[in-house]
Write a protein that holds these residues in place. Structure first.
Motif, PDB file in Angstrom:
ATOM      1  N   ASP A 339       9.312 -19.614  -4.383  1.00 21.13           N
ATOM      2  CA  ASP A 339       8.437 -20.650  -4.946  1.00 21.13           C
ATOM      3  C   ASP A 339       7.018 -20.115  -5.057  1.00 21.13           C
ATOM      4  N   ASN A 340       6.473 -20.076  -6.251  1.00 24.85           N
ATOM      5  CA  ASN A 340       5.125 -19.557  -6.453  1.00 24.85           C
ATOM      6  C   ASN A 340       4.099 -20.619  -6.059  1.00 24.85           C
ATOM      7  N   PRO A 341       3.206 -20.334  -5.121  1.00 23.49           N
ATOM      8  CA  PRO A 341       2.253 -21.349  -4.659  1.00 23.49           C
ATOM      9  C   PRO A 341       1.161 -21.663  -5.670  1.00 23.49           C
ATOM     10  N   ASN A 342       0.999 -20.804  -6.669  1.00 24.50           N
ATOM     11  CA  ASN A 342      -0.069 -20.991  -7.645  1.00 24.50           C
ATOM     12  C   ASN A 342       0.398 -21.648  -8.944  1.00 24.50           C
ATOM     13  N   SER A 343       1.685 -21.939  -9.039  1.00 20.89           N
ATOM     14  CA  SER A 343       2.225 -22.566 -10.243  1.00 20.89           C
ATOM     15  C   SER A 343       3.518 -23.259  -9.859  1.00 20.89           C
ATOM     16  N   THR A 344       4.239 -23.728 -10.868  1.00 19.57           N
ATOM     17  CA  THR A 344       5.540 -24.350 -10.615  1.00 19.57           C
ATOM     18  C   THR A 344       6.686 -23.375 -10.889  1.00 19.57           C
ATOM     19  N   ALA A 345       6.373 -22.065 -10.955  1.00 13.78           N
ATOM     20  CA  ALA A 345       7.420 -21.058 -11.155  1.00 13.78           C
ATOM     21  C   ALA A 345       8.362 -21.063  -9.960  1.00 13.78           C
ATOM     22  N   TYR A 346       9.657 -20.888 -10.247  1.00 12.43           N
ATOM     23  CA  TYR A 346      10.647 -21.042  -9.178  1.00 12.43           C
ATOM     24  C   TYR A 346      11.856 -20.153  -9.434  1.00 12.43           C
ATOM     25  N   GLY A 347      12.466 -19.720  -8.335  1.00 11.94           N
ATOM     26  CA  GLY A 347      13.753 -19.054  -8.388  1.00 11.94           C
ATOM     27  C   GLY A 347      13.698 -17.569  -8.648  1.00 11.94           C
ATOM     28  N   ILE A 348      14.863 -16.976  -8.770  1.00  6.06           N
ATOM     29  CA  ILE A 348      15.000 -15.534  -8.938  1.00  6.06           C
ATOM     30  C   ILE A 348      14.220 -15.028 -10.148  1.00  6.06           C
ATOM     31  N   PRO A 349      14.329 -15.670 -11.330  1.00  9.14           N
ATOM     32  CA  PRO A 349      13.586 -15.165 -12.493  1.00  9.14           C
ATOM     33  C   PRO A 349      12.184 -15.741 -12.601  1.00  9.14           C
ATOM     34  N   GLN A 350      11.811 -16.633 -11.664  1.00 14.07           N
ATOM     35  CA  GLN A 350      10.503 -17.302 -11.687  1.00 14.07           C
ATOM     36  C   GLN A 350      10.277 -18.057 -13.000  1.00 14.07           C
ATOM     37  N   ALA A 351      11.219 -18.930 -13.301  1.00 15.16           N
ATOM     38  CA  ALA A 351      11.095 -19.799 -14.475  1.00 15.16           C
ATOM     39  C   ALA A 351       9.919 -20.742 -14.272  1.00 15.16           C
ATOM     40  N   LEU A 352       9.175 -20.966 -15.344  1.00  9.68           N
ATOM     41  CA  LEU A 352       7.988 -21.815 -15.270  1.00  9.68           C
ATOM     42  C   LEU A 352       8.040 -22.895 -16.349  1.00  9.68           C
ATOM     43  N   PRO A 353       8.246 -24.148 -15.949  1.00  8.71           N
ATOM     44  CA  PRO A 353       8.565 -24.595 -14.608  1.00  8.71           C
ATOM     45  C   PRO A 353      10.025 -24.321 -14.275  1.00  8.71           C
ATOM     46  N   GLY A 354      10.364 -24.436 -13.007  1.00  8.98           N
ATOM     47  CA  GLY A 354      11.735 -24.171 -12.592  1.00  8.98           C
ATOM     48  C   GLY A 354      12.749 -25.074 -13.257  1.00  8.98           C
ATOM     49  N   SER A 355      12.328 -26.272 -13.614  1.00 10.43           N
ATOM     50  CA  SER A 355      13.250 -27.233 -14.224  1.00 10.43           C
ATOM     51  C   SER A 355      13.785 -26.764 -15.563  1.00 10.43           C
ATOM     52  N   LYS A 356      13.151 -25.746 -16.175  1.00 12.38           N
ATOM     53  CA  LYS A 356      13.690 -25.192 -17.422  1.00 12.38           C
ATOM     54  C   LYS A 356      15.125 -24.706 -17.246  1.00 12.38           C
ATOM     55  N   MET A 357      15.440 -24.291 -16.027  1.00  9.26           N
ATOM     56  CA  MET A 357      16.763 -23.726 -15.797  1.00  9.26           C
ATOM     57  C   MET A 357      17.861 -24.766 -15.828  1.00  9.26           C
ATOM     58  N   ASP A 358      17.515 -26.058 -15.985  1.00 10.98           N
ATOM     59  CA  ASP A 358      18.542 -27.082 -16.081  1.00 10.98           C
ATOM     60  C   ASP A 358      19.438 -26.871 -17.290  1.00 10.98           C
ATOM     61  N   ALA A 359      18.961 -26.097 -18.266  1.00 12.98           N
ATOM     62  CA  ALA A 359      19.796 -25.801 -19.426  1.00 12.98           C
ATOM     63  C   ALA A 359      21.055 -25.039 -19.038  1.00 12.98           C
TER      64      ALA A 359
END
Length: 399
Positions: A339-359
């Protein structure tokens, strides 16, 4: 390529978002959140179309981000098209305004789109359908005058009545604005009033309907699906294309549809009068024995296997793996809970925001496989290869 298909606005948006990937030092929460049932998706989105001047088009969209990856234009079909359905990658059925049904045998790659032979006329008349769609499991559906019809297609390249038959009337009252197949005997439709509907057709010809949304879909004159709950809708007045992900397209509910209106495929340029997605090129599966995401060597091994299989094995090399391994070592240490503390990037590929990976799965927070599949699709659509993404990261400290 017509200027209508240019992606300037879309690229600018993605560049802004992507520029934040990898920026700053990443930290992870102290403990990984518990894994959930593993439902992951993978595949591509391929869409055929017919322009008002009757030229054929072929487009691909990156499922991870909704970004238009490519579009190629073909020759004039030689007749005025009315409805179309894609059977497979190189076979498309198209009706004419005169009621004939044609088979198109398509040859396409990254730069060209041609017909292997002139359109093959399968029927001279009788095909007055205003809509056609193929479910990928042998059933062709069409509407004509509010009547929903089902046909059995028994060959990948049908030659006539011997391979397209068993006409069945499913029911009347199907006065629909759009019609798309989303799976085996499952249809998605919209109405002029803006309702989003889901139909399940039974083996006996009976049917049931679920009202996913009662309003909000009236602007779309074309809705298509490559499967897996991924929906694309085109707005005729602007030529914009938007994308949506239904976490469970079989549950009869529209409450779990994710709206990606902030990142459209394009804000304009989709001027085709007809669109048709290749069926079931995008799919989702559920595993009862999910990967232990805290076992980083096992996660990396799964990552290499998925990378090797991506795009038909195009990346299956030690060189590409070394690039991907280093890229995600730097971004997340291959931790699904990074979890990136400076943004909403998340997970192994650091998707920004992490919710993009819901696809690629509604378990994107806890399933490393979902995250890896999303990341591979993102890299493919944005950079082409893991090494190109790694080179960009080394030059800019983000990808």
């Amino acid at each position: 390529m017509p200027t209508a298909f240019r992606r300037t606005a879309r690229r600018a948006t993605l560049a802004t978002l992507s520029g934040l990937l990898g920026a700053g030092l990443l930290t992870a929460v102290a403990t990984a959140p518990p894994a959930q049932a593993a439902t992951t998706c993978s595949g591509t989105a391929a869409i055929y179309g017919v322009l008002p001047d009757n030229r054929l088009t072929f487009s691909t969209i990156t499922p991870a981000t909704g970004e238009l990856k490519k579009v190629v234009l073909g020759a004039d079909l030689g007749f005025e098209a009315r409805a179309m359905a894609t059977l497979n990658f190189n076979t498309v059925l198209v009706t004419s305004t005169a009621g004939a049904l044609y088979r198109l045998d398509v040859l396409t790659n990254n730069t060209s789109l041609v017909l292997e032979r002139p359109p093959v006329k399968l029927f001279d008349s009788g095909w007055t359908h205003d809509k056609l769609t193929y479910d990928g499991h042998g059933h062709l559906y069409g509407t004509a005058g509010g009547l929903l019809l089902q046909y059995l297609v028994s060959q990948p390249k049908p030659t006539g009545s011997a391979h397209i038959g068993q006409r069945r009337e499913i029911g009347s009252g199907f006065v629909l604005k759009t019609l798309a197949a989303v799976g085996d005997d499952r249809l998605l439709a919209t109405t002029s009033a803006g309702a989003l509907l889901s139909y399940k057709i039974g083996s006996d010809g009976g049917w049931s309907r679920d009202d996913l949304k009662t309003s909000g879909w009236s602007a779309f004159d074309q809705v298509v699906s490559p499967g897996g709950g991924l929906y694309y809708g085109r707005i005729a007045t602007t030529g914009a294309m938007y994308w949506y992900k239904d976490a469970n397209p079989a549950d009869g509910s529209g409450a779990d549809i994710a709206y990606h209106n902030d990142t459209p495929v394009n804000t304009g340029g989709w001027t085709q009068q007809l669109l048709s997605a290749q069926p079931e090129t995008f799919s989702c599966t559920t595993s009862v024995d999910p990967l232990d995401g805290t076992d980083i060597p096992a996660v990396k091994a799964a990552g290499r296997d998925l990378m090797n299989k991506h795009d038909g094995g195009a990346w299956n090399s030690t060189t590409q793996w070394n690039c991907l391994s280093q890229l995600w070592d730097r971004e997340s240490g291959w931790r699904y809970w990074a979890d990136n503390p400076n943004s909403t990037a998340y997970g192994i590929p650091q998707a920004l925001p992490g919710s993009k990976m819901d696809a690629f799965g509604d378990d994107w927070r806890t399933n490393p496989v979902t995250q890896i599949k999303w990341g591979l699709s993102y890299i493919d659509g944005r950079y082409g290869t893991p090494c190109a993404a790694w080179t960009h990261f080394l030059d800019n400290n983000w990808y």
